[in-house]
Design an enzyme around this catalytic site. Sequence first.
Site, mmCIF file in Angstrom:
data_model
loop_
_atom_site.group_PDB
_atom_site.id
_atom_site.type_symbol
_atom_site.label_atom_id
_atom_site.label_comp_id
_atom_site.label_asym_id
_atom_site.label_seq_id
_atom_site.Cartn_x
_atom_site.Cartn_y
_atom_site.Cartn_z
ATOM 1 N N TYR A 64 0.895 -1.214 -0.074
ATOM 2 C CA TYR A 64 0.026 0.081 0.066
ATOM 3 C C TYR A 64 0.870 1.157 0.000
ATOM 4 O O TYR A 64 1.472 1.572 1.031
ATOM 5 C CB TYR A 64 -0.913 0.114 1.276
ATOM 6 C CG TYR A 64 -1.828 -1.118 1.275
ATOM 7 C CD1 TYR A 64 -2.344 -1.951 0.157
ATOM 8 C CD2 TYR A 64 -2.565 -1.395 2.651
ATOM 9 C CE1 TYR A 64 -3.363 -2.869 0.367
ATOM 10 C CE2 TYR A 64 -3.651 -2.514 2.441
ATOM 11 C CZ TYR A 64 -3.955 -3.105 1.380
ATOM 12 O OH TYR A 64 -4.644 -4.052 1.448
ATOM 13 N N LEU A 215 -17.530 -2.265 2.650
ATOM 14 C CA LEU A 215 -18.331 -0.929 2.340
ATOM 15 C C LEU A 215 -18.555 -0.789 0.901
ATOM 16 O O LEU A 215 -19.120 0.131 0.432
ATOM 17 C CB LEU A 215 -17.969 0.309 3.048
ATOM 18 C CG LEU A 215 -17.917 0.432 4.540
ATOM 19 C CD1 LEU A 215 -17.156 1.539 5.219
ATOM 20 C CD2 LEU A 215 -19.284 0.177 5.021
ATOM 21 N N GLY A 216 -17.957 -1.580 0.084
ATOM 22 C CA GLY A 216 -17.871 -1.669 -1.326
ATOM 23 C C GLY A 216 -16.648 -1.226 -1.941
ATOM 24 O O GLY A 216 -16.401 -1.275 -3.125
ATOM 25 N N GLY A 217 -15.737 -0.893 -1.064
ATOM 26 C CA GLY A 217 -14.444 -0.316 -1.662
ATOM 27 C C GLY A 217 -14.388 0.963 -2.160
ATOM 28 O O GLY A 217 -14.824 1.963 -1.777
ATOM 29 N N PHE A 218 -13.585 0.759 -3.547
ATOM 30 C CA PHE A 218 -13.344 2.333 -4.201
ATOM 31 C C PHE A 218 -14.649 2.889 -4.851
ATOM 32 O O PHE A 218 -14.760 3.888 -4.935
ATOM 33 C CB PHE A 218 -12.695 1.830 -5.491
ATOM 34 C CG PHE A 218 -11.193 1.531 -4.986
ATOM 35 C CD1 PHE A 218 -10.388 2.592 -4.717
ATOM 36 C CD2 PHE A 218 -10.558 0.357 -5.210
ATOM 37 C CE1 PHE A 218 -8.965 2.325 -4.260
ATOM 38 C CE2 PHE A 218 -9.378 -0.021 -4.742
ATOM 39 C CZ PHE A 218 -8.272 1.168 -4.214
ATOM 40 N N PRO A 220 -18.283 2.885 -2.919
ATOM 41 C CA PRO A 220 -18.818 2.463 -1.749
ATOM 42 C C PRO A 220 -20.454 2.000 -2.104
ATOM 43 O O PRO A 220 -20.784 2.572 -3.020
ATOM 44 C CB PRO A 220 -18.887 3.644 -1.041
ATOM 45 C CG PRO A 220 -17.766 4.436 -1.299
ATOM 46 C CD PRO A 220 -17.467 4.306 -2.677
ATOM 47 N N LEU A 221 -20.864 1.004 -1.314
ATOM 48 C CA LEU A 221 -22.165 0.486 -1.776
ATOM 49 C C LEU A 221 -23.156 1.559 -1.837
ATOM 50 O O LEU A 221 -23.484 2.447 -1.067
ATOM 51 C CB LEU A 221 -22.554 -0.434 -0.478
ATOM 52 C CG LEU A 221 -21.723 -1.432 -0.245
ATOM 53 C CD1 LEU A 221 -22.203 -2.067 1.170
ATOM 54 C CD2 LEU A 221 -22.115 -2.608 -1.325
HETATM 55 N N1 NAP Z 1 -6.752 -8.650 0.744
HETATM 56 C C1 NAP Z 1 -6.869 -7.870 -0.142
HETATM 57 O O1 NAP Z 1 -6.924 -8.142 -1.818
HETATM 58 C C2 NAP Z 1 -7.633 -6.510 -0.153
HETATM 59 C C3 NAP Z 1 -7.989 -5.715 -1.323
HETATM 60 C C4 NAP Z 1 -8.732 -4.409 -0.808
HETATM 61 C C5 NAP Z 1 -8.617 -3.917 0.435
HETATM 62 N N2 NAP Z 1 -8.177 -4.812 1.501
HETATM 63 C C6 NAP Z 1 -8.243 -4.146 2.763
HETATM 64 O O2 NAP Z 1 -9.449 -4.128 3.242
HETATM 65 C C7 NAP Z 1 -9.806 -2.899 3.919
HETATM 66 C C8 NAP Z 1 -11.037 -2.322 3.559
HETATM 67 O O3 NAP Z 1 -11.364 -2.096 2.238
HETATM 68 P P1 NAP Z 1 -11.324 -0.345 1.548
HETATM 69 O O4 NAP Z 1 -11.073 0.582 2.525
HETATM 70 O O5 NAP Z 1 -10.810 -0.496 0.126
HETATM 71 O O6 NAP Z 1 -12.986 -0.530 1.323
HETATM 72 P P2 NAP Z 1 -14.143 -0.236 2.256
HETATM 73 O O7 NAP Z 1 -13.733 -0.293 3.502
HETATM 74 O O8 NAP Z 1 -15.491 -1.186 1.660
HETATM 75 O O9 NAP Z 1 -14.909 1.057 1.849
HETATM 76 C C9 NAP Z 1 -13.913 2.467 2.159
HETATM 77 C C10 NAP Z 1 -14.494 3.554 1.366
HETATM 78 O O10 NAP Z 1 -15.665 3.906 2.105
HETATM 79 C C11 NAP Z 1 -15.819 5.153 2.527
HETATM 80 N N3 NAP Z 1 -16.361 5.406 3.803
HETATM 81 C C12 NAP Z 1 -16.000 4.666 4.822
HETATM 82 N N4 NAP Z 1 -16.769 5.229 5.791
HETATM 83 C C13 NAP Z 1 -17.646 5.928 5.261
HETATM 84 C C14 NAP Z 1 -18.897 6.698 5.816
HETATM 85 N N5 NAP Z 1 -19.075 6.624 7.181
HETATM 86 N N6 NAP Z 1 -19.465 7.556 4.916
HETATM 87 C C15 NAP Z 1 -19.322 7.593 3.583
HETATM 88 N N7 NAP Z 1 -18.223 6.829 3.321
HETATM 89 C C16 NAP Z 1 -17.470 6.304 3.845
HETATM 90 C C17 NAP Z 1 -14.480 5.544 2.455
HETATM 91 O O11 NAP Z 1 -14.157 6.892 1.967
HETATM 92 P P3 NAP Z 1 -13.539 8.210 3.264
HETATM 93 O O12 NAP Z 1 -11.850 7.937 3.251
HETATM 94 O O13 NAP Z 1 -13.968 9.396 2.761
HETATM 95 O O14 NAP Z 1 -14.180 7.813 4.643
HETATM 96 C C18 NAP Z 1 -13.548 4.710 1.286
HETATM 97 O O15 NAP Z 1 -13.614 5.516 0.153
HETATM 98 C C19 NAP Z 1 -8.467 -2.100 3.618
HETATM 99 O O16 NAP Z 1 -8.223 -0.850 3.996
HETATM 100 C C20 NAP Z 1 -7.234 -3.132 3.315
HETATM 101 O O17 NAP Z 1 -6.868 -3.108 4.396
HETATM 102 C C21 NAP Z 1 -7.636 -5.919 1.115
#
Ligand code: NAP
Length: 288
Positions: A64, A215-218, A220-221
């Site tokens: 990352y 939360l849907g990742g890049f 969001p859901l």
């Molecule tokens: N193993 C793998 O291959 C893999 C792949 C992807 C990810 N991961 C891990 O999974 C973790 C979670 O995934 P992720 O962060 O990509 O996706 P996520 O948790 O599904 O969603 C993050 C997104 O949701 C938004 N968000 C969070 N809280 C919110 C709220 N209360 N209201 C509105 N928007 C909100 C964030 O924007 P804001 O920043 O604006 O809050 C961000 O854009 C990562 O941090 C990583 O550690 C692992």
Amino acid sequence: MATTSLPGGTWTLGDLTVTRFGYGAMQLAGPWVMGPPADHEGALAVLREAVALGITHIDTADAYGPRVTNELIKEALHPYQASLHIATKVGATRDAQGGWPPARDPESLRRAVHENLETLGLDTLDLVNLRLGNSEGPVAESVETAFEMLADLQKQGLIRHLGVSNATAEQVREAQAIAPIVCVQNMYNLAYRADDELIDSLAAQGVAYVPFFPLGGFSPLQSSALSAVAERLGATPMSVALAWLLQRSPNILLIPGTSSVAHLRENVAGAGLALSADDLAALDEIGR
Ligand SMILES: NC(=O)c1ccc[n+]([C@@H]2O[C@H](COP(=O)([O-])OP(=O)(O)OC[C@H]3O[C@@H](n4cnc5c(N)ncnc54)[C@H](OP(=O)(O)O)[C@@H]3O)[C@@H](O)[C@H]2O)c1
């Protein structure tokens, strides 16, 4: 630590107790997880707030940034509280275009473990997931050579516990025949439920399931059914999505990502929402 006021309580990864409400650090790096964050102090503040809220499970990877989120974690939180457990991943690297080419040959894995130790400032990594497949998802191929390498590094004392990520059920079984795993980290959320069967089978074995993109990742859901349930409960859609995961199975650990202290607080406050049978039925439709 044995108790927590965070939603979902705690779970034990091998011999490590963690809060089921964790934090995923990926979104702290720059756009598309490349380079430094636009707001360095803001990123440190999110990590410090996560720990201040009582979160004891942070998910990261040396890829990352690369190095960026690990270095932020170290800057914000080192020396680490004994209760804090950092999970990292090896098996993918970064190219100049921001792609995630696999790096699962033994030498790359050995190097990646040492880089994680260095960037996080640790002598032993609490949990290392072998990241499999590619950015499209899992790929059916043997994990033997790569997982044996990690099991060897574990025997050398560099890794406490192992897991797999982006894995098929068959790869989970293949890895388990080589060394015990404490978790599987795969893509799963209200709208994407390919692993329903795997989650139940891991729950029966006492193995954690850690959904990435909770939360849907890049992107969001977004769903009218989700918004309707959220509105009825006077909650945010994100809170409902996280509460649903916590209620889905006791072995699910949350690692939602955010670069915002306000969102982090909102998510922690909202994930404890109790969903009724009617709410669950309405939400179930989203993944069908
Ligand atoms: N193993 C793998 O291959 C893999 C792949 C992807 C990810 N991961 C891990 O999974 C973790 C979670 O995934 P992720 O962060 O990509 O996706 P996520 O948790 O599904 O969603 C993050 C997104 O949701 C938004 N968000 C969070 N809280 C919110 C709220 N209360 N209201 C509105 N928007 C909100 C964030 O924007 P804001 O920043 O604006 O809050 C961000 O854009 C990562 O941090 C990583 O550690 C692992």
